[in-house]
Write an enzyme that holds these catalytic residues in place. Sequence first.
Site, PDB file in Angstrom:
ATOM      1  CG  ASN A  11      -4.228   5.179  -0.260  1.00  0.00           C
ATOM      2  OD1 ASN A  11      -4.975   6.093   0.128  1.00  0.00           O
ATOM      3  ND2 ASN A  11      -3.407   5.314  -1.294  1.00  0.00           N
ATOM      4  CE  LYS A  13      -5.446   4.445  -4.259  1.00  0.00           C
ATOM      5  NZ  LYS A  13      -5.125   3.940  -5.579  1.00  0.00           N
ATOM      6  CG  HIS A 100      -0.110   7.070  -3.944  1.00  0.00           C
ATOM      7  ND1 HIS A 100      -0.685   7.061  -5.197  1.00  0.00           N
ATOM      8  CD2 HIS A 100      -0.482   5.904  -3.345  1.00  0.00           C
ATOM      9  CE1 HIS A 100      -1.383   5.925  -5.333  1.00  0.00           C
ATOM     10  NE2 HIS A 100      -1.266   5.215  -4.229  1.00  0.00           N
ATOM     11  CD  GLU A 102      -3.949   7.095  -6.981  1.00  0.00           C
ATOM     12  OE1 GLU A 102      -4.315   7.578  -5.898  1.00  0.00           O
ATOM     13  OE2 GLU A 102      -4.211   5.930  -7.327  1.00  0.00           O
ATOM     14  CD  GLU A 169       0.967   1.751  -3.798  1.00  0.00           C
ATOM     15  OE1 GLU A 169       0.102   1.047  -3.307  1.00  0.00           O
ATOM     16  OE2 GLU A 169       0.796   2.942  -4.090  1.00  0.00           O
ATOM     17  N   GLY A 175      -4.997  -0.213  -9.385  1.00  0.00           N
ATOM     18  CA  GLY A 175      -6.370  -0.126  -9.881  1.00  0.00           C
ATOM     19  C   GLY A 175      -6.647  -0.891 -11.161  1.00  0.00           C
ATOM     20  CB  SER A 206      -4.396  -4.882  -8.399  1.00  0.00           C
ATOM     21  OG  SER A 206      -4.725  -3.849  -9.299  1.00  0.00           O
TER      22      SER A 206
HETATM   23  P1  13P Z   1      -5.452  -0.450  -5.571  1.00  0.00           P
HETATM   24  O1  13P Z   1      -5.311  -1.476  -4.464  1.00  0.00           O
HETATM   25  O2  13P Z   1      -6.844   0.075  -5.697  1.00  0.00           O
HETATM   26  O3  13P Z   1      -4.868  -0.956  -6.846  1.00  0.00           O
HETATM   27  O4  13P Z   1      -4.586   0.827  -5.143  1.00  0.00           O
HETATM   28  C1  13P Z   1      -3.285   0.644  -4.715  1.00  0.00           C
HETATM   29  C2  13P Z   1      -2.787   1.905  -4.162  1.00  0.00           C
HETATM   30  O5  13P Z   1      -2.608   2.881  -4.871  1.00  0.00           O
HETATM   31  C3  13P Z   1      -2.552   1.969  -2.720  1.00  0.00           C
HETATM   32  O6  13P Z   1      -1.818   3.079  -2.366  1.00  0.00           O
END
Ligand code: 13P
Length: 245
Positions: A11, A13, A100, A102, A169, A175, A206
């Site tokens: 991902n 982002k 997700h 976010e 997640e 993150g 992470s």
């Molecule tokens: P990180 O691997 O940067 O923690 O992000 C995870 C994530 O949100 C994948 O969708």
Amino acid sequence: MTNKYKYFVANWKMYGGLNTVNSLHRVIKFLKTFKKSKNIKIVYCPPSTLIRPMSKKLLNTTIQVGAQNCHESQNYGASTGYINSSMLKSVGAKYVILGHSENRQSGETDKLINLKIKSAINSGLKVIFCIGETLSQKKKKITKQILSKQIKSGLNKVKKRKNIIIAYEPVWSIGTGVIPKPDELFRTIDFIKKKVKNNKVLYGGSVNPKNIHQLKLINNINGFLVGGASQQSKKFIDIIKKTFI
Ligand code: 13P
């Protein structure tokens, strides 16, 4: 890990320009010599602007491309700034990440996510459906309730369930460099699997080349959804390699 395939979903982002697509040549090259390449499925989910160039770059490889979100309608419409699932399909996406955290944090409700999932499935996309509890929910010990609600609402009246992959997640892990304790993660994945029965369940939050040794030992996980560490091909390849060592 005991399952037939292991998924590695990248991902990206809101990162990446046209030039970053070229960095995938490293992954393509790696796959040609990697002995376990038949046991893995790699999906890259770049920003929508890169879906088409990435699909072209990955033509004749086993790597597939996905999107990071879509509008809930399958039709064209007056929705400025949005892209629907059939438009994503038409430029080469085979998957879409939905739910997700976010996007949940910026206002997506379980109901909206459910509509998006239905639309994506109707358009012929596979869905990577994200669920996970926040830190305060974890502290209140209501993780199971939260996950149950997200699963129940998100998958309400969804057909073709086989096209759904769940990604667990935990929000507090995204993150932050912090991952769940192995026994805790095993139990949570097990709980989710009992709820969804036949769907694959990935872990995200992470994941990196340093902690993959630990994560790969949790044998009910069907793969990983990788954020930050997926943006550099070297790190992503390292994660894949180390999963099989
Ligand atoms: P990180 O691997 O940067 O923690 O992000 C995870 C994530 O949100 C994948 O969708």
